[in-house]
Design a protein around this motif. Structure first.
Motif, PDB file in Angstrom:
ATOM      1  N   HIS A  68      -5.159  10.786   1.673  1.00 42.05           N
ATOM      2  CA  HIS A  68      -5.749   9.455   1.794  1.00 42.05           C
ATOM      3  C   HIS A  68      -4.892   8.403   1.079  1.00 42.05           C
ATOM      4  O   HIS A  68      -4.685   7.305   1.591  1.00 42.05           O
ATOM      5  CB  HIS A  68      -7.167   9.453   1.231  1.00 42.05           C
ATOM      6  CG  HIS A  68      -7.818   8.120   1.247  1.00 42.05           C
ATOM      7  ND1 HIS A  68      -8.271   7.522   2.399  1.00 42.05           N
ATOM      8  CD2 HIS A  68      -8.071   7.245   0.251  1.00 42.05           C
ATOM      9  CE1 HIS A  68      -8.774   6.343   2.111  1.00 42.05           C
ATOM     10  NE2 HIS A  68      -8.664   6.150   0.811  1.00 42.05           N
ATOM     11  N   LEU A  69      -4.403   8.729  -0.099  1.00 45.47           N
ATOM     12  CA  LEU A  69      -3.623   7.770  -0.887  1.00 45.47           C
ATOM     13  C   LEU A  69      -2.259   7.473  -0.294  1.00 45.47           C
ATOM     14  O   LEU A  69      -1.721   6.384  -0.492  1.00 45.47           O
ATOM     15  CB  LEU A  69      -3.454   8.274  -2.321  1.00 45.47           C
ATOM     16  CG  LEU A  69      -4.715   8.247  -3.173  1.00 45.47           C
ATOM     17  CD1 LEU A  69      -4.470   8.934  -4.497  1.00 45.47           C
ATOM     18  CD2 LEU A  69      -5.188   6.822  -3.385  1.00 45.47           C
ATOM     19  N   ILE A  70      -1.671   8.420   0.407  1.00 49.96           N
ATOM     20  CA  ILE A  70      -0.328   8.191   0.953  1.00 49.96           C
ATOM     21  C   ILE A  70      -0.333   7.814   2.424  1.00 49.96           C
ATOM     22  O   ILE A  70       0.715   7.589   3.010  1.00 49.96           O
ATOM     23  CB  ILE A  70       0.587   9.420   0.746  1.00 49.96           C
ATOM     24  CG1 ILE A  70       0.092  10.614   1.528  1.00 49.96           C
ATOM     25  CG2 ILE A  70       0.750   9.728  -0.731  1.00 49.96           C
ATOM     26  CD1 ILE A  70       1.107  11.730   1.625  1.00 49.96           C
ATOM     27  N   SER A  71      -1.524   7.709   3.028  1.00 49.87           N
ATOM     28  CA  SER A  71      -1.588   7.380   4.458  1.00 49.87           C
ATOM     29  C   SER A  71      -1.248   5.903   4.687  1.00 49.87           C
ATOM     30  O   SER A  71      -1.487   5.044   3.848  1.00 49.87           O
ATOM     31  CB  SER A  71      -2.969   7.690   5.015  1.00 49.87           C
ATOM     32  OG  SER A  71      -3.924   6.823   4.465  1.00 49.87           O
ATOM     33  N   LEU A  72      -0.695   5.658   5.840  1.00 50.47           N
ATOM     34  CA  LEU A  72      -0.368   4.302   6.254  1.00 50.47           C
ATOM     35  C   LEU A  72      -1.225   3.936   7.446  1.00 50.47           C
ATOM     36  O   LEU A  72      -1.474   4.758   8.320  1.00 50.47           O
ATOM     37  CB  LEU A  72       1.103   4.204   6.655  1.00 50.47           C
ATOM     38  CG  LEU A  72       2.123   4.477   5.552  1.00 50.47           C
ATOM     39  CD1 LEU A  72       3.518   4.452   6.137  1.00 50.47           C
ATOM     40  CD2 LEU A  72       2.002   3.458   4.453  1.00 50.47           C
ATOM     41  N   ARG A  73      -1.638   2.706   7.501  1.00 51.35           N
ATOM     42  CA  ARG A  73      -2.412   2.221   8.640  1.00 51.35           C
ATOM     43  C   ARG A  73      -1.714   1.004   9.203  1.00 51.35           C
ATOM     44  O   ARG A  73      -1.215   0.160   8.466  1.00 51.35           O
ATOM     45  CB  ARG A  73      -3.816   1.808   8.228  1.00 51.35           C
ATOM     46  CG  ARG A  73      -4.732   2.944   8.002  1.00 51.35           C
ATOM     47  CD  ARG A  73      -6.142   2.456   7.791  1.00 51.35           C
ATOM     48  NE  ARG A  73      -6.176   1.633   6.574  1.00 51.35           N
ATOM     49  CZ  ARG A  73      -7.130   0.757   6.297  1.00 51.35           C
ATOM     50  NH1 ARG A  73      -8.102   0.571   7.129  1.00 51.35           N
ATOM     51  NH2 ARG A  73      -7.091   0.058   5.187  1.00 51.35           N
ATOM     52  N   ARG A  74      -1.718   0.935  10.484  1.00 52.01           N
ATOM     53  CA  ARG A  74      -1.167  -0.246  11.148  1.00 52.01           C
ATOM     54  C   ARG A  74      -2.264  -1.290  11.192  1.00 52.01           C
ATOM     55  O   ARG A  74      -3.380  -1.039  11.630  1.00 52.01           O
ATOM     56  CB  ARG A  74      -0.725   0.099  12.554  1.00 52.01           C
ATOM     57  CG  ARG A  74      -0.075  -1.029  13.242  1.00 52.01           C
ATOM     58  CD  ARG A  74       0.406  -0.618  14.599  1.00 52.01           C
ATOM     59  NE  ARG A  74       1.514  -1.478  14.934  1.00 52.01           N
ATOM     60  CZ  ARG A  74       2.281  -1.306  15.955  1.00 52.01           C
ATOM     61  NH1 ARG A  74       2.089  -0.285  16.741  1.00 52.01           N
ATOM     62  NH2 ARG A  74       3.257  -2.135  16.194  1.00 52.01           N
ATOM     63  N   VAL A  75      -1.951  -2.479  10.725  1.00 54.06           N
ATOM     64  CA  VAL A  75      -2.919  -3.569  10.719  1.00 54.06           C
ATOM     65  C   VAL A  75      -2.527  -4.531  11.828  1.00 54.06           C
ATOM     66  O   VAL A  75      -1.389  -5.016  11.879  1.00 54.06           O
ATOM     67  CB  VAL A  75      -2.927  -4.302   9.354  1.00 54.06           C
ATOM     68  CG1 VAL A  75      -3.887  -5.448   9.375  1.00 54.06           C
ATOM     69  CG2 VAL A  75      -3.251  -3.322   8.241  1.00 54.06           C
ATOM     70  N   SER A  76      -3.467  -4.792  12.699  1.00 55.90           N
ATOM     71  CA  SER A  76      -3.164  -5.715  13.796  1.00 55.90           C
ATOM     72  C   SER A  76      -3.201  -7.143  13.275  1.00 55.90           C
ATOM     73  O   SER A  76      -3.976  -7.476  12.385  1.00 55.90           O
ATOM     74  CB  SER A  76      -4.162  -5.515  14.924  1.00 55.90           C
ATOM     75  OG  SER A  76      -5.477  -5.717  14.452  1.00 55.90           O
ATOM     76  N   PRO A  77      -2.349  -7.980  13.855  1.00 54.14           N
ATOM     77  CA  PRO A  77      -2.321  -9.392  13.406  1.00 54.14           C
ATOM     78  C   PRO A  77      -3.646 -10.086  13.689  1.00 54.14           C
ATOM     79  O   PRO A  77      -4.333  -9.766  14.645  1.00 54.14           O
ATOM     80  CB  PRO A  77      -1.202 -10.018  14.227  1.00 54.14           C
ATOM     81  CG  PRO A  77      -0.644  -8.962  15.105  1.00 54.14           C
ATOM     82  CD  PRO A  77      -1.394  -7.705  14.890  1.00 54.14           C
ATOM     83  N   ALA A  78      -3.983 -11.021  12.844  1.00 58.76           N
ATOM     84  CA  ALA A  78      -5.258 -11.737  12.975  1.00 58.76           C
ATOM     85  C   ALA A  78      -5.258 -12.700  14.126  1.00 58.76           C
ATOM     86  O   ALA A  78      -4.341 -13.179  14.624  1.00 58.76           O
ATOM     87  CB  ALA A  78      -5.562 -12.491  11.686  1.00 58.76           C
TER      88      ALA A  78
END
Length: 78
Positions: A68-78
């Motif tokens: 969980h601590l090392i996972s990356l998530r792609r954040v979509s632009p607002a």
């Protein structure tokens, strides 16, 4: 607060002045990223999570916490 323990005679020298927030932030980020996300730290943290937050089960296992601590998530632009 990191300059509180400096000897008084150093106060007017470059070594006696703070280096600014950039240095302080980089040091805290280093600790957060390297120490806070390490498996040895999670071995220390797990009993505290159990004691203070009642964290139990699969979600509180060290390997799950680590992933969980090392996972990356792609954040979509607002």
């Amino acid at each position: 607060m990191y300059d509180l323990g400096l000897p008084q005679e150093w106060r007017d020298q470059p070594v006696g002045r703070d280096r600014g927030m950039a240095l302080e932030e980089s040091q805290s980020l280093l600790l957060e990223m390297m120490v806070g996300r390490s498996r040895p730290f999670l071995h220390y943290l797990k009993p505290l999570l159990e004691k203070h937050f009642g964290a139990t089960g699969r979600s509180a296992e060290i390997e799950n916490l680590y992933r969980h601590l090392i996972s990356l998530r792609r954040v979509s632009p607002a």
